[in-house]
Design an enzyme around this catalytic site. Structure first.
Site, PDB file in Angstrom:
ATOM      1  N   HIS A 200       0.834  -1.204   0.000  1.00  0.00           N
ATOM      2  CA  HIS A 200       0.000   0.000   0.000  1.00  0.00           C
ATOM      3  C   HIS A 200       0.865   1.249   0.000  1.00  0.00           C
ATOM      4  CE1 HIS A 200      -3.780  -1.949   0.333  1.00  0.00           C
ATOM      5  NE2 HIS A 200      -3.389  -2.648   1.362  1.00  0.00           N
ATOM      6  N   ASP A 467       1.819 -13.013 -28.828  1.00  0.00           N
ATOM      7  CA  ASP A 467       1.888 -14.315 -29.487  1.00  0.00           C
ATOM      8  C   ASP A 467       1.669 -14.194 -30.982  1.00  0.00           C
ATOM      9  OD1 ASP A 467       2.606 -16.283 -27.605  1.00  0.00           O
ATOM     10  OD2 ASP A 467       0.672 -16.042 -26.615  1.00  0.00           O
TER      11      ASP A 467
HETATM   12  C1  PEP Z   1      -0.494 -12.001 -26.070  1.00  0.00           C
HETATM   13  O1  PEP Z   1      -0.105 -13.090 -26.480  1.00  0.00           O
HETATM   14  O2  PEP Z   1      -0.390 -10.920 -26.701  1.00  0.00           O
HETATM   15  C2  PEP Z   1      -1.126 -11.903 -24.730  1.00  0.00           C
HETATM   16  C3  PEP Z   1      -1.651 -10.779 -24.305  1.00  0.00           C
HETATM   17  O3  PEP Z   1      -1.113 -13.010 -23.949  1.00  0.00           O
HETATM   18  P1  PEP Z   1       0.169 -13.477 -23.072  1.00  0.00           P
HETATM   19  O4  PEP Z   1       1.202 -12.391 -23.178  1.00  0.00           O
HETATM   20  O5  PEP Z   1      -0.324 -13.714 -21.708  1.00  0.00           O
HETATM   21  O6  PEP Z   1       0.571 -14.712 -23.794  1.00  0.00           O
HETATM   22 MG    MG Z   2      -0.704 -14.976 -25.529  1.00  0.00          MG
END
Ligand code: PEP
Ligand code: MG
Length: 553
Positions: A200, A467
């Site tokens: 906090h 991704d």
């Molecule tokens: C992505 O893949 O852009 C995403 C937001 O998921 P993470 O980064 O959790 O794989």
């Molecule tokens: Mg992802």
């Protein structure tokens, strides 16, 4: 004599540059001596009086903080009041006084430290680790009241005054109540040798726009610096003690620009997000735990666009039960009130694994048995999470999002399981909201390429550019050597985003972006130009992006 310009580096905790003289916080003795008492009943009474007094002080502190820091921050003092009613904590103190016939101060201190250690040992659970400072704070409060009642001390904590010079308060860890009581006209910054970025204290420092650097280490933040002039940079974590002229000059200029920028951003607090032409954009935040919600709210987010539910699994020693998950999801939804909360179903696998899943080793885990694939292969696991989500939905404005979708079939199967869970809940007399949006992450090139087929099946798309970029450019996101080859503005990625947006809009659904790209100012213009309706970003960039978007055509 110290040499000029001693440089320390800690964890940056609250942005901004501060100048001032270092002043160590003076507290009432924190290590009360153990005394044996003849009359434990009288000690129990002293403790009880101090406890009631502390609860009433916290009520006042709540009122003061409400004005200074707003409801979401002031609430910590209500939490402290609840901690002071907690039977575990209170009874442990009473038991120690009664059974060992010791003075109340000693019992409070001993139990306080025991609870502190328990919270600190919950490695991986940032939320509980952050609570260690709270239990120390309430124990210290009772002890100071006890000592004030018996005339041993006159004041609570104090920092030394250096006349007209601003003061940088230095201490091991600052308690939340100590932070709110710092006079911002006098205190320019905070340095701690310990602390946690989720505490906090840090949230308050950010809300009060007070620069802070934490975790400097006891061996670095030395008492001999008392009264020495210092410059702290809460963005990089650098602390300059006895800085030379050049450093002072450089940081004065930086502070000037920094302060002006921050004052400008504050103009965007409490506002909706629009482009210059008046086109609305939903500006949501990414979160991963209950502890993040305070940051999300303090950052002025309009909702949560990605709650990474797998963190609950990662912080657990075994599969989290329906009840455990229900508890967390309900709290998040309640905290966010009417604001949208999009919870992504389990995205475990690849870089995010927990032993108890006993996942088979794979050559290419990023393209392996993960996320929705794992859930569809383990309907029991999936259903437990969906039951918890549906039951929690009555507490707020929930959206459910499926990760790593690459086919129509996966969406249909997931929907069928969701419908099954709804029927089971109805049959069991349990309620859920009839207004839950179901969306998917578009983070595989396949999903983007068939987004025209997927759009009619769901209520929204959220593009996971982390991704999507990795799979489109065939660049492993975990491999730092590949950074020069990763360009989120690569035409291949942009075309997939454009295609996804067009297909979403043609089907009448909204589309957002929740990958890191959305948090970067220089990419946002492109995403807005491509027509995305929502951006889900790191909380600290909300105001900056709202300001940026207001300049876009
Ligand atoms: C992505 O893949 O852009 C995403 C937001 O998921 P993470 O980064 O959790 O794989
Ligand atoms: Mg992802």
């Amino acid at each position: 004599m110290l040499k000029e310009n001693t440089v320390l580096r800690g964890t940056p905790a609250s942005q901004g540059i501060a100048f001032g003289r270092i002043s160590f916080l003076k507290r009432a003795p924190s290590c009360p001596v153990k005394k044996l008492v003849d009359n434990p009943e009288a000690e129990l009474e002293r403790f009880e009086k101090a406890r009631i007094h502390a609860i009433s002080q916290l009520g006042t502190l709540y009122e003061v903080s409400l004005e200074k820091l707003g409801e979401q921050n002031a609430v910590v003092f209500q939490i402290h009041q609840m901690m002071l009613e907690d039977p575990d904590y209170v009874n442990s103190i009473r038991k120690l006084i009664k059974e060992e016939k010791v003075n109340a101060e000693y019992a409070v201190d001993t139990v306080g430290h025991r609870f502190e250690q328990q919270f600190k040992s919950m490695v991986g659970n940032d939320y509980m680790q952050g609570r260690a400072a709270d239990v120390v704070d309430i124990s210290r409060r009772i002890n100071e009241i006890l000592m004030m009642h018996s005339g041993q001390i006159k004041h609570r904590t104090i920092a030394l005054d250096y006349g007209d010079d601003p003061v940088i308060v230095a201490t091991d860890d600052l308690a939340p109540s100590e932070t709110v009581q710092l006079d911002p006209h006098k205190v320019s910054g905070i340095l701690t040798s310990g602390g946690s970025n989720r505490s906090h204290t840090v949230i308050f420092a950010r809300t009060l726009a007070m620069p802070a650097v934490i975790c400097l280490g006891e061996d670095k933040l030395l008492k001999k610096y008392e009264g020495h002039y210092a410059v702290i940079d809460g963005r990089t974590g650098f602390v300059f003690i006895d800085p030379d002229q050049a450093t002072v000059h450089e940081y004065s200029e930086r502070k000037h620009t920094d302060d002006a920028q921050r004052a400008h951003l504050e103009l965007f607090r409490g506002k909706h997000t629009f482009t210059r032409g008046g086109h609305p954009i939903k500006l949501y935040a990414n979160a991963g735990s209950l502890a993040d919600i305070e940051l999300v709210k303090a950052a002025d987010s309009e909702g949560i666009g990605l709650f990474r539910s797998e963190y609950i699994y990662l912080q657990s020693q075994d599969f989290p039960t329906e009840e455990e998950q229900y508890d967390i999801y309900s709290k998040v939804l309640k905290e966010m009130g009417e604001r949208k909360v999009i919870i992504r179903t389990l995205d475990i696998g690849a870089d995010k694994t927990a032993d108890y899943f006993m996942l088979k080793p794979e050559n290419n885990p990023a393209m392996g048995m993960r996320a929705i694939r794992l859930c569809l292969n383990n309907p029991k696991l999936f259903k437990t999470q969906l039951r918890a989500l549906l039951r929690a939905s009555v507490h707020g404005n929930l959206g459910i999002m499926l990760p790593m979708i690459s086919s129509v079939d996966e969406v249909k199967k997931s929907r069928a399981i969701l419908d099954e869970v709804k029927q089971e809940l109805t049959a069991g007399g349990q309620s859920y909201s009839d207004n839950i949006e179901l969306g998917i992450m578009v983070e595989t090139p396949a999903a983007a390429l068939i987004s025209d087929e997927l759009a009619p099946l769901v209520d929204f798309f959220s593009i996971g550019t982390n991704d999507l970029t990795q799979f489109t450019l065939a660049c492993d996101r975990q491999n730092a050597d590949l950074n020069p080859f990763v360009n989120p503005l690569h035409h291949a990625v942009l075309r997939l985003i454009e295609m996804t947006v067009k297909n979403a809009h043609a089907a009448g659904i909204w589309v957002g972006v929740c990958g890191e790209m959305a948090s970067e100012e220089h990419f946002v213009a492109k995403l807005v130009q491509l027509g995305v309706d929502e951006l889900s970003v790191v909380p600290s960039s909300i105001l900056r992006l709202r300001a940026k978007i207001s300049t876009l055509g």
